[in-house]
Scaffold this motif. Sequence first.
Motif, PDB file in Angstrom:
ATOM      1  N   LEU A 240      -2.617 -13.701 -28.636  1.00 41.81           N
ATOM      2  CA  LEU A 240      -3.619 -14.730 -28.962  1.00 41.81           C
ATOM      3  C   LEU A 240      -2.945 -16.009 -29.462  1.00 41.81           C
ATOM      4  O   LEU A 240      -3.436 -17.104 -29.206  1.00 41.81           O
ATOM      5  N   LEU A 241      -1.831 -15.838 -30.165  1.00 41.09           N
ATOM      6  CA  LEU A 241      -1.111 -17.034 -30.643  1.00 41.09           C
ATOM      7  C   LEU A 241      -0.542 -17.814 -29.457  1.00 41.09           C
ATOM      8  O   LEU A 241      -0.508 -19.038 -29.472  1.00 41.09           O
ATOM      9  N   ARG A 242      -0.135 -17.083 -28.416  1.00 39.21           N
ATOM     10  CA  ARG A 242       0.403 -17.762 -27.230  1.00 39.21           C
ATOM     11  C   ARG A 242      -0.703 -18.245 -26.301  1.00 39.21           C
ATOM     12  O   ARG A 242      -0.515 -19.170 -25.529  1.00 39.21           O
ATOM     13  N   ASN A 243      -1.856 -17.592 -26.372  1.00 38.85           N
ATOM     14  CA  ASN A 243      -2.971 -17.915 -25.470  1.00 38.85           C
ATOM     15  C   ASN A 243      -4.255 -18.102 -26.272  1.00 38.85           C
ATOM     16  O   ASN A 243      -5.159 -17.254 -26.239  1.00 38.85           O
ATOM     17  N   PRO A 244      -4.370 -19.206 -27.009  1.00 38.39           N
ATOM     18  CA  PRO A 244      -5.513 -19.392 -27.907  1.00 38.39           C
ATOM     19  C   PRO A 244      -6.866 -19.373 -27.182  1.00 38.39           C
ATOM     20  O   PRO A 244      -7.874 -19.034 -27.797  1.00 38.39           O
ATOM     21  N   ALA A 245      -6.854 -19.652 -25.870  1.00 37.09           N
ATOM     22  CA  ALA A 245      -8.127 -19.656 -25.137  1.00 37.09           C
ATOM     23  C   ALA A 245      -8.750 -18.255 -25.119  1.00 37.09           C
ATOM     24  O   ALA A 245      -9.954 -18.105 -24.898  1.00 37.09           O
ATOM     25  N   GLN A 246      -7.947 -17.221 -25.359  1.00 37.95           N
ATOM     26  CA  GLN A 246      -8.472 -15.841 -25.335  1.00 37.95           C
ATOM     27  C   GLN A 246      -9.053 -15.413 -26.681  1.00 37.95           C
ATOM     28  O   GLN A 246      -9.553 -14.299 -26.816  1.00 37.95           O
ATOM     29  N   LYS A 247      -8.962 -16.306 -27.669  1.00 36.38           N
ATOM     30  CA  LYS A 247      -9.442 -15.912 -28.997  1.00 36.38           C
ATOM     31  C   LYS A 247     -10.946 -15.620 -29.005  1.00 36.38           C
ATOM     32  O   LYS A 247     -11.413 -14.790 -29.779  1.00 36.38           O
ATOM     33  N   ALA A 248     -11.687 -16.300 -28.135  1.00 38.85           N
ATOM     34  CA  ALA A 248     -13.134 -16.072 -28.099  1.00 38.85           C
ATOM     35  C   ALA A 248     -13.424 -14.617 -27.698  1.00 38.85           C
ATOM     36  O   ALA A 248     -14.329 -13.973 -28.252  1.00 38.85           O
TER      37      ALA A 248
END
Length: 265
Positions: A240-248
């Motif tokens: 998630l830190l590398r791909n913040p768009a997946q935080k949702a």
Amino acid sequence: MNTQKLKEILEWYICAGVEETAGDEPFAQVLPTKSISPLPARETASQKTQSERPATTVLSQAVNDACQNARQQCQNINTLEELKKLVEGFDGCALKLTASNTVFGEGSPKARVIFIGEAPGADEDRMGRPFVGKSGQLLDKMMSAVGLNRENCYITNVLPWRPPGNRTPTDGEVAVCLPFLLRQIEIIKPDFLFLMGASAAGAVLNVQDSISRLRGHWLEYQGSDGCKIECLASFHPAYLLRNPAQKAKAWTDFLRLKQKLEEKS
Ligand code: URA
């Protein structure tokens, strides 16, 4: 809760795509009501006991011996303290030779939820504690946003030793260390397992599938002692830190967990 903590949770809500609030509750997308879904087009974890899993990869005799040794030693263990000592003294996994510390699980022995990651990173290896680096800070925020924390939950990893350079653990390393993780689960007997990332989901559910396919479905873990525990796989905080768009998506998984905790309380 202090102002800094509230600010961090607010930042997490914003990153996760929460745009409205209704009273005290963050307002996010409506969750599906289905409880346990089968693994998409694969066998469910409940069809085999994890301790009887057939190896999907051929493991060497030495690895098989080390697995059996770990399993046998675990059988006589009934508390987390005893198990921690056992793991610290176990010499069947070469990762221990390059690690600075053994990183055992931490938290409440009466936890309703166990959060499971892959393996200690550099910070965890240095401090000898799970999830204390950047991933751990994000995990703390996500937990706290649904009313959970390190005191009322338990946090652990598939491997208690850091793979050099944070490389992905081999199947053999996972197989040798798995009995220690499964024993932690059997001792705590939580209501839920939250599996962070493909390594944790793959090891506990005995499946080889992408985390994108596994996440968001309630699955069932069945222990060798017959216990059945509901599991939710989700993205690993480092991802998630590398791909913040997946935080949702991760946020919806945390809401699923919160909903289950409330239903089962
Ligand atoms: N990543 C993990 O999977 N576990 C830790 O403890 C830290 C980072």
